[in-house]
Design an enzyme around this catalytic site. Structure first.
Site, PDB file in Angstrom:
ATOM      1  N   THR A  48       0.666  -1.278  -0.072  1.00 32.45           N
ATOM      2  CA  THR A  48       0.037  -0.035  -0.151  1.00 32.45           C
ATOM      3  C   THR A  48       0.939   1.297  -0.136  1.00 32.45           C
ATOM      4  O   THR A  48       0.507   2.318  -0.705  1.00 32.45           O
ATOM      5  CB  THR A  48      -0.840   0.365   1.326  1.00 32.45           C
ATOM      6  OG1 THR A  48      -1.763  -1.138   1.085  1.00 32.45           O
ATOM      7  CG2 THR A  48      -1.772   1.295   1.184  1.00 32.45           C
ATOM      8  N   CYS A  49       2.039   1.475   0.821  1.00 35.72           N
ATOM      9  CA  CYS A  49       2.701   2.213   0.823  1.00 35.72           C
ATOM     10  C   CYS A  49       3.363   2.681  -0.621  1.00 35.72           C
ATOM     11  O   CYS A  49       3.776   3.872  -0.883  1.00 35.72           O
ATOM     12  CB  CYS A  49       3.740   2.257   2.018  1.00 35.72           C
ATOM     13  SG  CYS A  49       3.238   1.855   3.402  1.00 35.72           S
TER      14      CYS A  49
END
Length: 160
Positions: A48-49
């Site tokens: 996600t990052c």
């Protein structure tokens, strides 16, 4: 206790890589007299990052700065070399300042710790974004564990 709007950012030392090497920078010096957007991620190079959170701020950095923001910075409980490599991979240079909170001192001081020990990732920072004006938190966009909803570049930009 978790930091909240109206609170001062705690004084801690972070690190970032510059052309001359590893540079320490205190949160006092980073935020003094400036308007900033600081966002935190649980880990560099994580899905996600890397696929959403940092790329959103890289893409929106110019629009965010156009709203009077002096600094757009990403912080993670990673070492300075990992943050530098991740910033290079994400083409963040000149857009997002990559800050290492290697020992999690800022995450702890903010009350934004995320314990991922059971998943083999250790103690990290929770995911959040904040608007900081001269060292004081104006807005805080804190995520529930595992979520990516309120700390996006688009949401922060809308709040500016």
């Amino acid at each position: 206790m978790t930091i909240k709007p109206g609170d001062k950012i705690p004084s801690v030392t972070l690190h970032h890589k510059t052309g001359s090497g590893i540079e320490p920078i205190t949160t006092d010096d980073l935020f003094r007299g400036k308007k900033a957007v600081l966002f935190a991620v649980p880990g560099a190079f994580t899905p996600t990052c890397s696929n959403q959170h940092l790329p959103g701020f890289v893409a929106k950095a110019d629009e965010i700065r156009a709203k009077g923001v002096d600094i757009v910075a990403c912080v993670s409980v990673n070492d300075v070399f990992v943050m530098d490599a991740w910033g290079a991979d994400q083409q963040a240079a000149g857009k997002v300042m990559m800050l290492a909170d290697g020992s999690g001192e800022l995450a702890q001081a903010l009350g934004m710790v995320l314990d991922l020990t059971a998943r083999g990732l250790g103690v990290r920072s929770a995911r959040y974004a904040m608007i900081v004006n001269d060292g004081t938190v104006e807005n805080l966009f804190a995520e529930d564990a595992g979520a990516f909803e309120v700390s996006s570049a688009e949401n922060v930009l809308a709040a500016l």
